[in-house]
Design a protein around this motif. Sequence first.
Motif, PDB file in Angstrom:
ATOM      1  N   LEU A   8       5.818  -0.056  -2.943  1.00 46.88           N
ATOM      2  CA  LEU A   8       4.721  -0.922  -2.498  1.00 46.88           C
ATOM      3  C   LEU A   8       3.452  -0.124  -2.254  1.00 46.88           C
ATOM      4  O   LEU A   8       2.371  -0.503  -2.702  1.00 46.88           O
ATOM      5  CB  LEU A   8       5.114  -1.665  -1.216  1.00 46.88           C
ATOM      6  N   PHE A   9       3.568   0.965  -1.518  1.00 45.19           N
ATOM      7  CA  PHE A   9       2.385   1.706  -1.067  1.00 45.19           C
ATOM      8  C   PHE A   9       1.681   2.484  -2.165  1.00 45.19           C
ATOM      9  O   PHE A   9       0.463   2.440  -2.277  1.00 45.19           O
ATOM     10  CB  PHE A   9       2.756   2.684   0.053  1.00 45.19           C
ATOM     11  N   VAL A  10       2.417   3.244  -2.951  1.00 44.76           N
ATOM     12  CA  VAL A  10       1.778   4.131  -3.930  1.00 44.76           C
ATOM     13  C   VAL A  10       0.971   3.327  -4.956  1.00 44.76           C
ATOM     14  O   VAL A  10      -0.213   3.624  -5.169  1.00 44.76           O
ATOM     15  CB  VAL A  10       2.810   5.082  -4.582  1.00 44.76           C
ATOM     16  N   PRO A  11       1.546   2.289  -5.578  1.00 49.15           N
ATOM     17  CA  PRO A  11       0.719   1.496  -6.492  1.00 49.15           C
ATOM     18  C   PRO A  11      -0.440   0.793  -5.780  1.00 49.15           C
ATOM     19  O   PRO A  11      -1.524   0.657  -6.348  1.00 49.15           O
ATOM     20  CB  PRO A  11       1.695   0.474  -7.085  1.00 49.15           C
ATOM     21  N   PHE A  42      -6.569  -0.219  -3.445  1.00 48.76           N
ATOM     22  CA  PHE A  42      -7.267   0.276  -2.258  1.00 48.76           C
ATOM     23  C   PHE A  42      -8.780   0.329  -2.451  1.00 48.76           C
ATOM     24  O   PHE A  42      -9.540  -0.090  -1.579  1.00 48.76           O
ATOM     25  CB  PHE A  42      -6.725   1.657  -1.859  1.00 48.76           C
ATOM     26  N   ARG A  43      -9.234   0.819  -3.580  1.00 44.93           N
ATOM     27  CA  ARG A  43     -10.676   0.979  -3.828  1.00 44.93           C
ATOM     28  C   ARG A  43     -11.435  -0.346  -3.753  1.00 44.93           C
ATOM     29  O   ARG A  43     -12.605  -0.377  -3.408  1.00 44.93           O
ATOM     30  CB  ARG A  43     -10.917   1.605  -5.200  1.00 44.93           C
ATOM     31  N   ASP A  44     -10.777  -1.436  -4.102  1.00 46.80           N
ATOM     32  CA  ASP A  44     -11.426  -2.748  -4.138  1.00 46.80           C
ATOM     33  C   ASP A  44     -11.402  -3.480  -2.802  1.00 46.80           C
ATOM     34  O   ASP A  44     -11.984  -4.556  -2.685  1.00 46.80           O
ATOM     35  CB  ASP A  44     -10.753  -3.627  -5.204  1.00 46.80           C
ATOM     36  N   LEU A  45     -10.722  -2.923  -1.816  1.00 49.01           N
ATOM     37  CA  LEU A  45     -10.669  -3.571  -0.498  1.00 49.01           C
ATOM     38  C   LEU A  45     -11.994  -3.410   0.231  1.00 49.01           C
ATOM     39  O   LEU A  45     -12.672  -2.395   0.084  1.00 49.01           O
ATOM     40  CB  LEU A  45      -9.581  -2.924   0.374  1.00 49.01           C
ATOM     41  N   PRO A  46     -12.335  -4.398   1.063  1.00 50.49           N
ATOM     42  CA  PRO A  46     -13.471  -4.199   1.963  1.00 50.49           C
ATOM     43  C   PRO A  46     -13.161  -3.027   2.913  1.00 50.49           C
ATOM     44  O   PRO A  46     -11.994  -2.717   3.174  1.00 50.49           O
ATOM     45  CB  PRO A  46     -13.553  -5.507   2.745  1.00 50.49           C
ATOM     46  N   GLU A  47     -14.196  -2.400   3.426  1.00 51.81           N
ATOM     47  CA  GLU A  47     -14.005  -1.212   4.273  1.00 51.81           C
ATOM     48  C   GLU A  47     -13.094  -1.474   5.469  1.00 51.81           C
ATOM     49  O   GLU A  47     -12.281  -0.622   5.820  1.00 51.81           O
ATOM     50  CB  GLU A  47     -15.345  -0.674   4.750  1.00 51.81           C
ATOM     51  N   PHE A  53      -5.439  -0.313   6.318  1.00 49.23           N
ATOM     52  CA  PHE A  53      -4.380   0.350   5.558  1.00 49.23           C
ATOM     53  C   PHE A  53      -4.138   1.766   6.072  1.00 49.23           C
ATOM     54  O   PHE A  53      -2.988   2.182   6.232  1.00 49.23           O
ATOM     55  CB  PHE A  53      -4.706   0.381   4.062  1.00 49.23           C
ATOM     56  N   VAL A  54      -5.201   2.483   6.343  1.00 48.39           N
ATOM     57  CA  VAL A  54      -5.063   3.836   6.892  1.00 48.39           C
ATOM     58  C   VAL A  54      -4.291   3.777   8.211  1.00 48.39           C
ATOM     59  O   VAL A  54      -3.391   4.589   8.450  1.00 48.39           O
ATOM     60  CB  VAL A  54      -6.441   4.507   7.065  1.00 48.39           C
ATOM     61  N   ASN A  55      -4.601   2.816   9.051  1.00 50.03           N
ATOM     62  CA  ASN A  55      -3.892   2.657  10.322  1.00 50.03           C
ATOM     63  C   ASN A  55      -2.430   2.271  10.098  1.00 50.03           C
ATOM     64  O   ASN A  55      -1.547   2.709  10.836  1.00 50.03           O
ATOM     65  CB  ASN A  55      -4.583   1.623  11.205  1.00 50.03           C
ATOM     66  N   ILE A 107      -3.118  -6.551   6.936  1.00 47.96           N
ATOM     67  CA  ILE A 107      -2.963  -5.639   5.798  1.00 47.96           C
ATOM     68  C   ILE A 107      -1.562  -5.756   5.189  1.00 47.96           C
ATOM     69  O   ILE A 107      -1.394  -5.652   3.977  1.00 47.96           O
ATOM     70  CB  ILE A 107      -3.343  -4.174   6.159  1.00 47.96           C
ATOM     71  N   VAL A 108      -0.564  -6.009   6.011  1.00 48.11           N
ATOM     72  CA  VAL A 108       0.783  -6.249   5.479  1.00 48.11           C
ATOM     73  C   VAL A 108       0.753  -7.467   4.560  1.00 48.11           C
ATOM     74  O   VAL A 108       1.311  -7.450   3.464  1.00 48.11           O
ATOM     75  CB  VAL A 108       1.812  -6.422   6.621  1.00 48.11           C
ATOM     76  N   ARG A 109       0.069  -8.531   4.988  1.00 48.71           N
ATOM     77  CA  ARG A 109      -0.030  -9.749   4.174  1.00 48.71           C
ATOM     78  C   ARG A 109      -0.763  -9.463   2.867  1.00 48.71           C
ATOM     79  O   ARG A 109      -0.372  -9.962   1.807  1.00 48.71           O
ATOM     80  CB  ARG A 109      -0.743 -10.836   4.968  1.00 48.71           C
TER      81      ARG A 109
END
Length: 84
Positions: free
Chosen positions: A24-27, A33-38, A44-46, A73-75
């Motif tokens: 789940l995480f690596v892909p 990740f790059r397309d997420l809002p800040e 995600f970092v948290n 973020i889980v959702r």
Amino acid sequence: MYSEEDIRRLAWQSRRGMLELDVLFVPFVNEAFRDLPEDDQERFVNLLACEDQDLFVWLMEREEPTDPDIKRIVRIILDRVQPD
């Protein structure tokens, strides 16, 4: 904003050694990740700071996180792999 170096570090941190989390995480880091809002990037970092056992039960939908930011973020991660 996260640099490419930061994202490489996050990809490395996403390798948890538990197959269910790794797939789940690596892909997610490499592809979404790059397309997420800040604010969601920060969520995600948290999330990566959480214990693997907690991550497992949340991502397998056996429990929901009590923290609304973690829950969000889980959702996002689950919706990415379980589209409607």
